[in-house]
Each structure stands twice: as structure tokens, then as C-alpha cells.
Design an enzyme around this catalytic site. Structure first.
Site, short mmCIF file in Angstrom:
data_model
loop_
_atom_site.label_atom_id
_atom_site.label_comp_id
_atom_site.label_asym_id
_atom_site.label_seq_id
_atom_site.Cartn_x
_atom_site.Cartn_y
_atom_site.Cartn_z
N HIS A 12 85.73 -48.86 -20.20
CA HIS A 12 86.62 -49.28 -21.29
C HIS A 12 85.87 -49.46 -22.62
O HIS A 12 86.22 -50.32 -23.42
CB HIS A 12 87.36 -50.57 -20.89
CG HIS A 12 86.45 -51.75 -20.65
ND1 HIS A 12 86.67 -52.65 -19.63
CD2 HIS A 12 85.33 -52.20 -21.29
CE1 HIS A 12 85.74 -53.59 -19.67
NE2 HIS A 12 84.91 -53.34 -20.67
N HIS A 59 86.93 -60.10 -23.30
CA HIS A 59 85.62 -60.22 -23.94
C HIS A 59 85.61 -61.22 -25.10
O HIS A 59 84.79 -61.12 -26.00
CB HIS A 59 85.16 -58.87 -24.50
CG HIS A 59 85.02 -57.76 -23.50
ND1 HIS A 59 86.08 -57.19 -22.85
CD2 HIS A 59 83.92 -57.11 -23.04
CE1 HIS A 59 85.64 -56.23 -22.05
NE2 HIS A 59 84.34 -56.17 -22.15
N HIS A 192 75.63 -50.67 -17.75
CA HIS A 192 75.30 -50.82 -19.17
C HIS A 192 74.80 -52.21 -19.47
O HIS A 192 75.16 -53.17 -18.77
CB HIS A 192 76.46 -50.43 -20.11
CG HIS A 192 77.73 -51.24 -20.04
ND1 HIS A 192 78.50 -51.38 -18.91
CD2 HIS A 192 78.40 -51.92 -21.01
CE1 HIS A 192 79.59 -52.09 -19.19
NE2 HIS A 192 79.54 -52.46 -20.47
N GLU A 239 80.61 -55.45 -14.73
CA GLU A 239 82.05 -55.14 -14.83
C GLU A 239 82.52 -54.27 -13.66
O GLU A 239 83.73 -54.11 -13.47
CB GLU A 239 82.35 -54.44 -16.16
CG GLU A 239 82.24 -55.38 -17.37
CD GLU A 239 82.47 -54.66 -18.69
OE1 GLU A 239 82.65 -55.34 -19.70
OE2 GLU A 239 82.46 -53.41 -18.72
C1 DHB Z 1 80.40 -51.29 -24.83
C2 DHB Z 1 80.84 -51.29 -23.50
C3 DHB Z 1 81.69 -52.30 -23.02
O1 DHB Z 1 82.13 -52.39 -21.73
C4 DHB Z 1 82.16 -53.27 -23.90
O2 DHB Z 1 83.04 -54.18 -23.42
C5 DHB Z 1 81.73 -53.29 -25.22
C6 DHB Z 1 80.86 -52.29 -25.68
C7 DHB Z 1 79.53 -50.21 -25.36
O3 DHB Z 1 78.90 -49.46 -24.58
O4 DHB Z 1 79.46 -50.05 -26.58
FE FE Z 2 83.22 -54.38 -21.41
#
Ligand code: DHB
Ligand code: FE
Length: 279
Positions: A12, A59, A192, A239
Site C-alpha cells: 500500500h 499510520h 521495507h 505489515e
Molecule cells: C512506504 C511504504 C509504506 O507501507 C508506508 O505505509 C509508507 C511509505 C514507502 O515505501 O515509501
Molecule cells: Fe505502510
């Protein structure tokens, strides 16, 4: 009784919202990502869900660090998006499926899950972008029930508990006195890390193993503690808990409709899985 027709898990990343707004789907950076959604659109056209239960993590738009529920279930008439600072245009509001919301809340509390019940709730990019990836015209043909899992402020619920939450949601949906066709969506991940010394961390091998586990051995990821998941997938890679809850809701029999995995979108390993139930 209601029928769970299948589940979808997708990343997302907020940059997707900007790419949609600027119509960059065919741009070389974005094409390998957006092309992965064509099989999902074909599946949705024949699967025709009426209702979507969405496992996602807020978030900071609806919940902030001052009040952070572990699990929150929406029971609102409508869910609006709002500016959350990523520069993404707001999407049209979503219509709630309140009967299913209250059925889920009653069933989950009866199974000893502690929930926060939200009769008003804003939904952030983790909810809106996966919906826009499913239905690019943003004329939502479904009603929704948001189920928010805290992956933002520690302590986080364990993978095993998120799996059990998903199972309990699946049971409750199957006992809902309705002929609705219900889809389950899980959003976030895959690996990530946005902050700290490992910012930019991605773990392709773990992501691929996790995606395959959802077919072969769906509780595989529940063997890892939250610190182990952070180590393997990054601080925001946790996540993947939403993917696990989605898979838990589907029951034993699933078949894979499609899958896509692309590195990177922004800082994130972007994944998509579409799973149909066999019953
Ligand atoms: C990014 C990924 C995410 O899941 C998020 O909530 C905010 C930013 C990103 O990779 O930029
Ligand atoms: Fe996220």
C-alpha cells in the site's frame, strides 16, 4: 450464510496514490507494478464480491500514538479518507456494511478478542490505495468493513494472534446470515524499513518464502516473534501481519489466481497475491 469468495493481499505504498493521480501506470518505473493487477481485475469481474473486509494498519490518520488500539473494527455508515501529508489526492468515501461490522464485533468479542469499536473512522492510504488498485475507477462496487491491526507502536500483536484473528473473522463471516459474497483484503508489506540505519532494507528471499507459505504452509510465519519479523523484513515489513490475517480468514482450501513481486516501489518490496477459495 455468507460466502468468502477469496482474498487479496497487496502492498500500500503512498507513492502509488501519486502515480494513479498522475496516470503513470505505463511509465517504465511503474509498469511492472501496475501490470501485476490485470489478473486481479479479471478475477474481480467474475468473482463479483459484494462486501470487502479489509485488514490494514492505520499510520496516524485515525489513531495516533496517544491512543493506539491493537485491533479496531469499523462500524460506521461511511468511511472518509483525508489528507495525511503524502500528497495523495483523497478518494471518494466508502459505504460501510454495518450489519457485518456488528456481527464481527459481537463474534470476535465472544471469542475473547479485545477490540476498539469505531462508529466514526477515517481510512488512510493503507485502506484507500489497495481499494483503488482493485477498482481503478474508484466507483466502489462493494460495501466495506475495516479491521485495523496496530503495526505502528510497540507492542505489536504476534503473528500467531493475527492469524487467529483472521481465522475468527473467517468463522464469523461464514456464520453471517446473508447471501453476500465476501472478499478479504490484507494490505501492507512486503519487506521495507523506512527509518534508522537499515532504511531501505529489503529481503527478497524472505518475501518469496512468505508468499509461497501462504499456499503451502500458511501458518509458517507464525513461528517468528515480532522482533524476528522486524529483523527479517524491516521495521515496516511487519505489515505482513495483515497478509497473514487475510489468509487465516480464508480457511484451508485456496487456490492461487495470481501473484506479482516487484522491487522496489519507493522503499518497499511490492507484492500482490490473489487467492480464491475452492468451496
Ligand atoms: C512506504 C511504504 C509504506 O507501507 C508506508 O505505509 C509508507 C511509505 C514507502 O515505501 O515509501
Ligand atoms: Fe505502510
Amino acid at each position: 450464510m455468507a460466502k468468502i469468495i477469496g482474498g487479496v493481499a497487496t502492498s500500500h505504498v503512498p507513492a502509488i496514490g501519486r502515480a494513479i493521480a498522475k496516470e503513470l501506470q505505463a511509465d517504465p518505473y511503474w509498469a511492472p507494478f501496475f501490470e501485476g493487477y490485470a489478473p486481479l481485475h479479471r478475477w474481480l469481474a467474475q468473482a463479483r464480491p459484494d462486501v470487502v473486509v479489509v485488514f490494514y494498519n492505520d499510520h496516524g490518520l485515525n489513531f495516533f500514538l496517544d491512543k493506539m488500539p491493537t485491533f479496531a473494527v469499523g462500524a460506521a455508515e461511511t468511511y472518509r479518507n483525508a489528507d495525511e501529508g503524502w500528497g495523495i489526492p483523497e478518494v471518494p468515501p466508502f459505504t460501510g456494511q454495518r450489519e457485518l461490522s456488528w456481527h464481527l464485533i459481537n463474534s470476535l468479542v465472544a471469542e475473547d478478542f479485545d477490540l476498539t469499536t469505531c462508529q466514526e473512522m477515517l481510512v488512510d492510504h493503507a485502506f484507500t490505495l489497495p481499494m483503488a488498485l482493485c477498482w481503478p475507477d474508484q466507483r466502489w462496487p462493494v460495501t466495506v468493513v475495516p479491521v485495523c491491526i496496530n503495526t505502528v507502536q510497540f507492542p505489536l500483536p504476534s503473528a500467531a494472534r493475527c492469524w487467529r484473528l483472521g481465522e475468527a473473522v473467517g468463522r464469523a463471516v461464514r456464520h453471517w446470515d446473508s447471501d453476500a459474497r465476501v472478499m478479504v483484503l490484507g494490505t501492507g508489506g512486503l519487506s521495507h524499513q523506512l527509518d534508522g540505519q537499515r532504511a531501505g532494507f529489503i529481503n527478497r528471499d524472505f518475501d518469496r518464502a512468505f508468499m509461497q507459505s501462504l499456499i503451502d504452509d500458511p501458518t509458517w510465519a507464525t513461528r517468528f516473534s515480532i522482533p524476528e519479523l522486524v529483523e527479517k523484513t524491516g521495521t515496516q515489513g511487519v505489515e505482513l501481519l495483515m497478509w497473514l490475517a487475510m489468509r487465516g480468514a480464508l480457511g484451508e482450501q485456496v487456490h492461487e489466481v495470481s501473484r506479482n513481486y516487484h522491487i522496489p516501489i519507493s522503499n518497499t518490496a511490492a507484492g500482490l497475491m490473489v487467492l480464491a477459495t475452492d468451496d
